[in-house]
Design a protein around this motif. Sequence first.
Motif, PDB file in Angstrom:
ATOM      1  N   SER A 106       0.669  -1.243  -0.025  1.00  0.00           N
ATOM      2  CA  SER A 106       0.023  -0.235   0.025  1.00  0.00           C
ATOM      3  C   SER A 106       0.885   1.179   0.145  1.00  0.00           C
ATOM      4  O   SER A 106       0.376   2.177  -0.737  1.00  0.00           O
ATOM      5  N   ALA A 107       1.986   1.086   0.839  1.00  0.00           N
ATOM      6  CA  ALA A 107       2.959   2.355   0.761  1.00  0.00           C
ATOM      7  C   ALA A 107       3.557   2.587  -0.442  1.00  0.00           C
ATOM      8  O   ALA A 107       3.796   3.630  -0.881  1.00  0.00           O
ATOM      9  N   TRP A 108       4.142   1.537  -1.113  1.00  0.00           N
ATOM     10  CA  TRP A 108       5.086   1.725  -2.477  1.00  0.00           C
ATOM     11  C   TRP A 108       4.495   1.325  -3.797  1.00  0.00           C
ATOM     12  O   TRP A 108       5.057   1.856  -4.771  1.00  0.00           O
ATOM     13  N   LEU A 109       3.412   0.619  -3.785  1.00  0.00           N
ATOM     14  CA  LEU A 109       2.608   0.644  -5.172  1.00  0.00           C
ATOM     15  C   LEU A 109       2.287   1.800  -5.897  1.00  0.00           C
ATOM     16  O   LEU A 109       1.742   2.836  -5.129  1.00  0.00           O
ATOM     17  N   ASP A 110       2.480   1.942  -7.090  1.00  0.00           N
ATOM     18  CA  ASP A 110       2.010   3.296  -7.833  1.00  0.00           C
ATOM     19  C   ASP A 110       0.349   3.059  -7.918  1.00  0.00           C
ATOM     20  O   ASP A 110      -0.152   1.862  -7.589  1.00  0.00           O
ATOM     21  N   ASP A 111      -0.174   4.133  -7.953  1.00  0.00           N
ATOM     22  CA  ASP A 111      -1.690   4.079  -8.162  1.00  0.00           C
ATOM     23  C   ASP A 111      -2.336   3.150  -8.886  1.00  0.00           C
ATOM     24  O   ASP A 111      -3.176   2.436  -8.407  1.00  0.00           O
TER      25      ASP A 111
END
Length: 168
Positions: A106-111
């Motif tokens: 959730s912190a690092w995936l792109d939108d």
Amino acid sequence: MSEPAQKWLAQAVQRVKDDPDAIHLLFPQAERLGGPAARSALLRAVHGDHPLIRSLYERGDTGERLAILSALPELDLGAAAVGLVEDALRTNDARLVAAALGPYGSAWLDDHSFRQGVLKCVFMSIPLASVADLDRRFDAELAQMLSDYAAELRAAGRPVPHDVMERI
């Protein structure tokens, strides 16, 4: 944790600190011999050695991959492990998909990847409550994707999951 498990874990962590490659031998047996938190402790002992962690993930079974995905928030890897999360999202294993959308993913995936992961959760009947920081990451495009999917389900005479209905 039992005394033998504590002893095994302490020795295993020290061995990995002395020789990081030793983790390849110790990691598969860690949960059995050192308890549920043993794999996380071994991963922390390699101090964010991303290539080593990636190698463990690629060679690991589902349990080992789950342990790695769950430990990612503790490992101070920055965005270096996003590829592991993306790999987990490509699987058909609900446990790996859910773990991929934990705090690290959730912190690092792109939108775009995050939205696709959430939609995959819906397809796989993984409760949206398991998606870390969904409220923070939820946006108009994700709402539209869920709304479109709900419309398809209704058109097919199928029920719309309750947690999707709450979001649209």
